[in-house]
Motif scaffolding. Structure first.
Motif, PDB file in Angstrom:
ATOM      1  N   ASP A  69      12.544   4.266   1.527  1.00  0.00           N
ATOM      2  CA  ASP A  69      13.110   4.510   2.810  1.00  0.00           C
ATOM      3  C   ASP A  69      13.024   3.421   3.739  1.00  0.00           C
ATOM      4  O   ASP A  69      13.320   3.556   5.081  1.00  0.00           O
ATOM      5  CB  ASP A  69      12.637   5.805   3.391  1.00  0.00           C
ATOM      6  CG  ASP A  69      12.659   7.115   2.601  1.00  0.00           C
ATOM      7  OD1 ASP A  69      13.917   6.992   2.083  1.00  0.00           O
ATOM      8  OD2 ASP A  69      12.202   7.815   2.435  1.00  0.00           O
ATOM      9  N   ILE A  70      12.187   2.278   3.433  1.00  0.00           N
ATOM     10  CA  ILE A  70      11.985   1.358   4.503  1.00  0.00           C
ATOM     11  C   ILE A  70      12.404   0.062   3.935  1.00  0.00           C
ATOM     12  O   ILE A  70      12.669  -0.090   2.543  1.00  0.00           O
ATOM     13  CB  ILE A  70      10.539   1.229   4.777  1.00  0.00           C
ATOM     14  CG1 ILE A  70       9.762   0.899   3.682  1.00  0.00           C
ATOM     15  CG2 ILE A  70      10.171   2.510   5.580  1.00  0.00           C
ATOM     16  CD1 ILE A  70       8.262   0.474   3.795  1.00  0.00           C
ATOM     17  N   PRO A  71      12.646  -1.057   4.683  1.00  0.00           N
ATOM     18  CA  PRO A  71      13.127  -2.221   4.135  1.00  0.00           C
ATOM     19  C   PRO A  71      12.351  -2.933   3.335  1.00  0.00           C
ATOM     20  O   PRO A  71      11.047  -2.826   3.562  1.00  0.00           O
ATOM     21  CB  PRO A  71      13.577  -3.042   5.428  1.00  0.00           C
ATOM     22  CG  PRO A  71      13.545  -2.115   6.556  1.00  0.00           C
ATOM     23  CD  PRO A  71      12.798  -1.003   6.230  1.00  0.00           C
TER      24      PRO A  71
ATOM     25  N   LYS B 272       0.686  -1.220  -0.125  1.00  0.00           N
ATOM     26  CA  LYS B 272       0.148  -0.088  -0.086  1.00  0.00           C
ATOM     27  C   LYS B 272       0.738   1.256  -0.090  1.00  0.00           C
ATOM     28  O   LYS B 272       0.359   2.431  -0.357  1.00  0.00           O
ATOM     29  CB  LYS B 272      -0.935  -0.048   1.157  1.00  0.00           C
ATOM     30  CG  LYS B 272      -2.050  -1.219   1.331  1.00  0.00           C
ATOM     31  CD  LYS B 272      -2.702  -1.047   2.603  1.00  0.00           C
ATOM     32  CE  LYS B 272      -3.660  -2.068   2.579  1.00  0.00           C
ATOM     33  NZ  LYS B 272      -4.579  -2.155   3.883  1.00  0.00           N
ATOM     34  N   PHE B 273       2.119   1.269   0.457  1.00  0.00           N
ATOM     35  CA  PHE B 273       3.191   2.248   0.524  1.00  0.00           C
ATOM     36  C   PHE B 273       3.307   2.924  -1.093  1.00  0.00           C
ATOM     37  O   PHE B 273       3.457   1.895  -1.931  1.00  0.00           O
ATOM     38  CB  PHE B 273       4.427   1.855   1.200  1.00  0.00           C
ATOM     39  CG  PHE B 273       4.136   1.656   2.768  1.00  0.00           C
ATOM     40  CD1 PHE B 273       3.250   2.340   3.403  1.00  0.00           C
ATOM     41  CD2 PHE B 273       4.872   0.522   3.126  1.00  0.00           C
ATOM     42  CE1 PHE B 273       3.049   1.837   4.873  1.00  0.00           C
ATOM     43  CE2 PHE B 273       4.681   0.395   4.636  1.00  0.00           C
ATOM     44  CZ  PHE B 273       3.633   1.022   5.371  1.00  0.00           C
ATOM     45  N   THR B 274       3.627   4.244  -0.895  1.00  0.00           N
ATOM     46  CA  THR B 274       3.879   4.834  -2.212  1.00  0.00           C
ATOM     47  C   THR B 274       5.431   4.438  -2.439  1.00  0.00           C
ATOM     48  O   THR B 274       6.159   3.964  -1.656  1.00  0.00           O
ATOM     49  CB  THR B 274       3.893   6.286  -2.250  1.00  0.00           C
ATOM     50  OG1 THR B 274       4.936   6.866  -1.182  1.00  0.00           O
ATOM     51  CG2 THR B 274       2.496   6.565  -1.688  1.00  0.00           C
ATOM     52  N   LYS B 275       5.771   4.681  -3.728  1.00  0.00           N
ATOM     53  CA  LYS B 275       7.283   4.264  -4.366  1.00  0.00           C
ATOM     54  C   LYS B 275       8.134   5.005  -3.269  1.00  0.00           C
ATOM     55  O   LYS B 275       9.109   4.458  -3.075  1.00  0.00           O
ATOM     56  CB  LYS B 275       7.474   4.595  -5.930  1.00  0.00           C
ATOM     57  CG  LYS B 275       8.763   4.223  -6.254  1.00  0.00           C
ATOM     58  CD  LYS B 275       8.634   4.400  -7.681  1.00  0.00           C
ATOM     59  CE  LYS B 275      10.103   3.987  -8.184  1.00  0.00           C
ATOM     60  NZ  LYS B 275      10.188   4.303  -9.746  1.00  0.00           N
ATOM     61  N   LYS B 276       7.816   6.234  -3.078  1.00  0.00           N
ATOM     62  CA  LYS B 276       8.855   6.964  -2.131  1.00  0.00           C
ATOM     63  C   LYS B 276       9.045   6.488  -1.000  1.00  0.00           C
ATOM     64  O   LYS B 276      10.220   6.494  -0.144  1.00  0.00           O
ATOM     65  CB  LYS B 276       8.221   8.741  -2.240  1.00  0.00           C
ATOM     66  CG  LYS B 276       9.262   9.577  -1.405  1.00  0.00           C
ATOM     67  CD  LYS B 276       8.592  10.819  -1.575  1.00  0.00           C
ATOM     68  CE  LYS B 276       9.631  11.904  -0.779  1.00  0.00           C
ATOM     69  NZ  LYS B 276      11.150  11.868  -1.158  1.00  0.00           N
ATOM     70  N   VAL B 277       7.893   6.139  -0.449  1.00  0.00           N
ATOM     71  CA  VAL B 277       8.110   5.508   1.167  1.00  0.00           C
ATOM     72  C   VAL B 277       8.895   4.425   1.166  1.00  0.00           C
ATOM     73  O   VAL B 277       9.591   4.189   1.935  1.00  0.00           O
ATOM     74  CB  VAL B 277       6.627   5.347   1.595  1.00  0.00           C
ATOM     75  CG1 VAL B 277       6.642   4.497   3.066  1.00  0.00           C
ATOM     76  CG2 VAL B 277       5.699   6.595   1.673  1.00  0.00           C
ATOM     77  N   LYS B 278       8.445   3.391   0.067  1.00  0.00           N
ATOM     78  CA  LYS B 278       9.262   2.211  -0.096  1.00  0.00           C
ATOM     79  C   LYS B 278      10.894   2.258  -0.007  1.00  0.00           C
ATOM     80  O   LYS B 278      11.721   1.439   0.385  1.00  0.00           O
ATOM     81  CB  LYS B 278       8.747   1.264  -1.047  1.00  0.00           C
ATOM     82  CG  LYS B 278       7.283   1.066  -1.030  1.00  0.00           C
ATOM     83  CD  LYS B 278       6.945   0.252  -2.183  1.00  0.00           C
ATOM     84  CE  LYS B 278       5.505  -0.433  -1.985  1.00  0.00           C
ATOM     85  NZ  LYS B 278       5.004  -1.291  -3.201  1.00  0.00           N
TER      86      LYS B 278
END
Length: 461
Positions: free
Chosen positions: A141-143, A133-139
């Motif tokens: 910054d997270i594992p 569900k996360f946006t590409k930008k959020v992904k």
């Protein structure tokens, strides 16, 4: 071949009779002494407390251990001949003969492991869906969260596509449990026009298998398919479960049949199961699963390879030489094809018995191969009993209760359901029992709705 020659080759009289004649060879008891002590104790205790037939429990244990071992170990027979421990097994007996309960009991520790794996998978899959569900930008910054794989050993209700997926994802392998093998056989091609039977032949041989499907440009490649099968089958369903094409293509020959001399329903008793024995069995299963993680190294499954020690190797070679003599005696005969497959059965049973004796074993020892020989004698004899039913229904007719034999002799060569019900009354056979009996595909053929004819025709006066 003369009976005396056969006896000099170490064959039992019952196997001689089964090979040389058309009669059932009923005097081979299930060889529980072939099993290591823990498993022998469990077989005997379940027989004493729950009336589980020795044949059914022993065969189910072998299949459960084959499930447990999976691809973690294999035997080196020769330089290019390796065998895993997978087996196809079938429990033959009438309704109420206690076929299902041994399977449920013996496989319960593995089902518990599957249940825990399912819960873990469900949690991981929920995390994966949240990650999606996360946006590409959020992904960024997270594992990264990868789609999880379901670890599963037991399959009961599945399509061919799901079976292939499970085998490709579960490197250890899977086992099909079927309460009624007739239903399993009938459903083989329900979901596909492809040759599902041929796929099961390849799976038994642990041969690399490629599955091509329309809509998927990349074929599914199963490098080491490891599949075992177990289920129950009533004698009356044998003809429909193993029609002539299954005898001709080698499917029947791959099965180990547990076929007790008597499959009568036994009343309950007041003896309780010794839970300490079952707990030791459960501990064996749990420990093996936890200590034997199957992984790939350089693209290959890292199976432990067991070799024969010198004494066991000599024993196997002598047994195999005698087995060759039996195969050659029955060239171009279904019995020869059955006997020939026992080269593979012997090796697989040896591996199972050795790892049941000592899970840390690195070699096959003499006790395991002697036990494998005894089990092969029993299962070969059972295969011949099944074959006798398929080839000579008259032998099968002799095994029925007197009222059913009298019913069969009384009814005409062609009859309707209504006529069968009326004749059943003469022999105290209830209507529902009559309807069940005339579905017996060994003795009767359904020609059209409500109409039947006998397989064994009797001259009418």
């Amino acid at each position: 071949m003369d009976n005396c020659v056969l006896k000099e080759n170490g064959l039992s009289k019952a196997v001689d009779d089964a090979m040389l004649g058309n009669e059932f060879a009923n005097d081979i008891a299930f060889p529980i002494d072939a099993f290591p002590l823990l498993f022998k104790d469990l077989i005997l205790d379940l027989n004493k407390s729950l009336n589980f037939p020795l044949d059914y429990t022993g065969t189910t244990i072998l299949t459960a251990i084959a499930t447990t071992i999976g691809t973690s170990a294999k035997v080196r027979v020769k330089s290019n001949w390796f065998e895993y421990a997978s087996i196809y097994s079938c429990l033959i007996g009438n309704a109420g003969a206690n076929k299902t309960h041994p399977i449920n009991t013996i496989f319960s520790p593995i089902k518990n492991i599957d249940a825990n794996n399912h819960d873990t998978y469900a949690n991981l899959y929920a995390e994966y869906l949240e990650y999606q569900k996360f946006t590409k930008k959020v992904k960024e910054d997270i594992p990264k969260v990868f789609e999880p794989i379901l670890t599963k050993s037991i399959l009961t209700n599945f399509t061919p596509e799901v079976l292939n997926k499970r085998l490709s994802e579960n490197l250890r392998g899977c086992t099909v449990l079927s309460d009624e093998m007739a239903t399993f056989f009938e459903g083989m091609n329900n979901y596909s026009k492809g040759d599902q039977l041929g796929v099961y032949l390849s799976f038994w041989s642990n041969q690399p298998t490629t599955i091509d499907r329309i809509g998927n440009p990349i074929p599914l490649f199963i490098q080491n398919p490891y599949l075992s099968i177990i289920g129950g089958l009533q004698p009356r369903m044998l003809a429909s479960a193993f029609p002539i094409q299954k005898l001709n293509n080698g499917f029947f020959q791959r099965f180990l049949f547990a076929f007790p001399n008597s499959s009568a329903k036994v009343p309950i008793n007041d003896i309780e199961l010794d839970n300490s024995i079952f707990e030791r069995y459960k501990t064996y299963i749990d420990n093996y699963f936890s200590n034997k993680t199957v992984q790939k190294i350089d693209g290959n499954i890292n199976s432990k390879i067991l070799k024969w020690n010198a004494e066991a190797k000599d024993f196997f070679y002598q047994w195999q030489k005698e087995n060759c003599d039996k195969v050659n005696e029955y060239q171009n005969n279904i019995k020869g094809e059955i006997i020939s497959k026992y080269d593979n059965h012997f090796v697989r049973l040896s591996l199972l018995l050795q790892l049941m004796e000592d899970p840390q074993s690195n070699e096959i020892q003499i006790r395991a191969v002697k036990g494998a020989k005894d089990l092969c004698n029993y299962y070969m004899n059972s295969s011949f009993k099944v074959l006798a039913i398929l080839q000579n229904p008259n032998d099968y007719l002799k095994t029925l209760a007197d009222n059913k034999i009298n019913f069969y002799n009384e009814i005409g060569n062609e009859f309707t359901t209504a006529v069968a019900i009326e004749i059943g009354k003469k022999f105290d056979i209830q209507e529902r029992r009559v309807k069940d009996f005339i579905k017996d595909t060994v003795l009767f053929k359904n020609t059209k709705h409500g109409c039947y004819e006998k397989i064994i025709k009797i001259k009418q006066e």
